[in-house]
Design a protein around this motif. Structure first.
Motif, PDB file in Angstrom:
ATOM      1  N   ILE A 175      61.861 -38.758 113.099  1.00  0.00           N
ATOM      2  CA  ILE A 175      61.427 -39.796 112.145  1.00  0.00           C
ATOM      3  C   ILE A 175      60.490 -39.236 111.080  1.00  0.00           C
ATOM      4  O   ILE A 175      60.759 -39.315 109.876  1.00  0.00           O
ATOM      5  N   ASP A 176      59.382 -38.638 111.516  1.00  0.00           N
ATOM      6  CA  ASP A 176      58.363 -38.194 110.566  1.00  0.00           C
ATOM      7  C   ASP A 176      58.801 -36.960 109.781  1.00  0.00           C
ATOM      8  O   ASP A 176      58.501 -36.832 108.596  1.00  0.00           O
ATOM      9  N   GLY A 177      59.498 -36.033 110.453  1.00  0.00           N
ATOM     10  CA  GLY A 177      59.997 -34.833 109.795  1.00  0.00           C
ATOM     11  C   GLY A 177      58.912 -33.769 109.618  1.00  0.00           C
ATOM     12  O   GLY A 177      57.750 -33.972 109.971  1.00  0.00           O
ATOM     13  N   PRO A 178      59.312 -32.619 109.093  1.00  0.00           N
ATOM     14  CA  PRO A 178      60.678 -32.254 108.684  1.00  0.00           C
ATOM     15  C   PRO A 178      61.576 -31.921 109.873  1.00  0.00           C
ATOM     16  O   PRO A 178      61.088 -31.650 110.960  1.00  0.00           O
ATOM     17  N   TRP A 179      62.896 -31.923 109.627  1.00  0.00           N
ATOM     18  CA  TRP A 179      63.876 -31.632 110.666  1.00  0.00           C
ATOM     19  C   TRP A 179      63.808 -30.147 110.995  1.00  0.00           C
ATOM     20  O   TRP A 179      64.035 -29.305 110.132  1.00  0.00           O
ATOM     21  N   PRO A 180      63.479 -29.781 112.246  1.00  0.00           N
ATOM     22  CA  PRO A 180      63.235 -28.361 112.573  1.00  0.00           C
ATOM     23  C   PRO A 180      64.470 -27.471 112.473  1.00  0.00           C
ATOM     24  O   PRO A 180      64.348 -26.264 112.270  1.00  0.00           O
ATOM     25  N   LEU A 181      65.667 -28.052 112.600  1.00  0.00           N
ATOM     26  CA  LEU A 181      66.875 -27.233 112.552  1.00  0.00           C
ATOM     27  C   LEU A 181      67.242 -26.795 111.135  1.00  0.00           C
ATOM     28  O   LEU A 181      67.944 -25.799 110.962  1.00  0.00           O
ATOM     29  N   SER A 182      66.754 -27.529 110.142  1.00  0.00           N
ATOM     30  CA  SER A 182      67.065 -27.172 108.757  1.00  0.00           C
ATOM     31  C   SER A 182      65.845 -26.712 107.962  1.00  0.00           C
ATOM     32  O   SER A 182      65.998 -26.100 106.909  1.00  0.00           O
ATOM     33  N   HIS A 183      64.646 -27.000 108.463  1.00  0.00           N
ATOM     34  CA  HIS A 183      63.435 -26.624 107.730  1.00  0.00           C
ATOM     35  C   HIS A 183      62.404 -25.963 108.650  1.00  0.00           C
ATOM     36  O   HIS A 183      61.265 -26.436 108.772  1.00  0.00           O
ATOM     37  N   PRO A 184      62.756 -24.874 109.312  1.00  0.00           N
ATOM     38  CA  PRO A 184      61.756 -24.187 110.154  1.00  0.00           C
ATOM     39  C   PRO A 184      60.765 -23.410 109.300  1.00  0.00           C
ATOM     40  O   PRO A 184      61.075 -22.998 108.175  1.00  0.00           O
TER      41      PRO A 184
END
Length: 242
Positions: free
Chosen positions: A57-66
């Motif tokens: 929900i809060d982000g960022p998405w770890p799979l695309s923005h590590p």
């Protein structure tokens, strides 16, 4: 940041210790491990819910923005978990209740969380690892409590074991492999953050080997018990027909 990170981690450690002492007073008729397990269960539920909120929900998405800078919420959750892992590591070392593998898991977790806090980045990645590590923890604690209460060899115990194996395999091994690939493929995370992720995944596989052996032994016992029950039922039926 209102308070320096070491102070926040120290407050988290103190908070978990106070919760442990409260559990000790509340369940004084139980052994000390009962109280420690309740602390572990509390952290498992909190860490799973908070890290899931951060990731989904809060982000960022770890799979695309590590490797991105830490958010305020990520820092709060990392400090919360850092204090817990320090507390649990000290408890396990003092009472000598866990083996080398679990101690190594805690040490890697502490170093990884501390590194992310010190760098001010990769909070999404580390929170994702916490989510994967803690989502099966409540089931593991439930299994221990069922054993203590003498209710493990029931349908509930079988269900807990089944859900634990499925979640561990699907999340820590399956999704964990995907996360590790994204982490290694991205140029943003530091090399030692990547190394920590690889070590945690290797630890998960060592746990997985033990879980597979346990699942095989339990399945064989269930199968043998079923065959024995069927054999008794057939003998009773044959005797009745005669």
């Amino acid at each position: 940041m209102l308070f320096p990170l070491p102070l926040r981690a120290a407050c988290s450690l103190l908070g978990w210790f106070c919760l442990y002492k409260w559990f000790c007073r509340r369940y004084r008729h139980r052994n000390l491990e009962w109280s420690c397990r309740l602390v572990t269960l509390t952290h498992g539920i909190l860490a799973t819910l908070l890290s899931a909120y951060i990731g989904f929900i809060d982000g960022p998405w770890p799979l695309s923005h590590p490797g991105l800078p830490n958010t305020t919420l990520q820092v709060h959750v990392l400090c919360l978990s850092l204090g817990y892992f320090i507390f649990d590591l000290c408890w396990c070392v003092y009472f000598q209740t866990e083996g080398a593998l679990m101690l190594a898991h805690h040490l890697v977790s502490i170093v990884g969380i501390a590194a992310s806090l010190a760098l001010g980045e990769s909070g999404a990645d580390v929170n994702a690892v916490i989510f994967g590590s803690e989502i099966t923890n409540p089931l593991l604690q439930a299994r221990w409590f069922l054993k203590e209460l003498g209710r493990y060899h029931t349908f509930t115990g079988d269900l807990v074991d089944f859900l634990f194996v499925v979640l561990f395999t699907g999340v820590r091994i399956g999704v964990g492999a995907w996360l590790m690939y994204c982490e290694l493929a991205s140029p943003r995370p530091r090399w030692y953050i990547k190394l920590g992720g690889v070590v945690m995944y290797v630890v998960s596989w060592v746990f997985m080997v033990s879980i597979c052996r346990f699942a095989r032994r339990k399945s064989m016992r269930k199968y043998q018990a079923w065959r024995s029950r069927r054999s008794r039922e057939r003998r009773k039926t044959n005797g009745h027909l005669k």
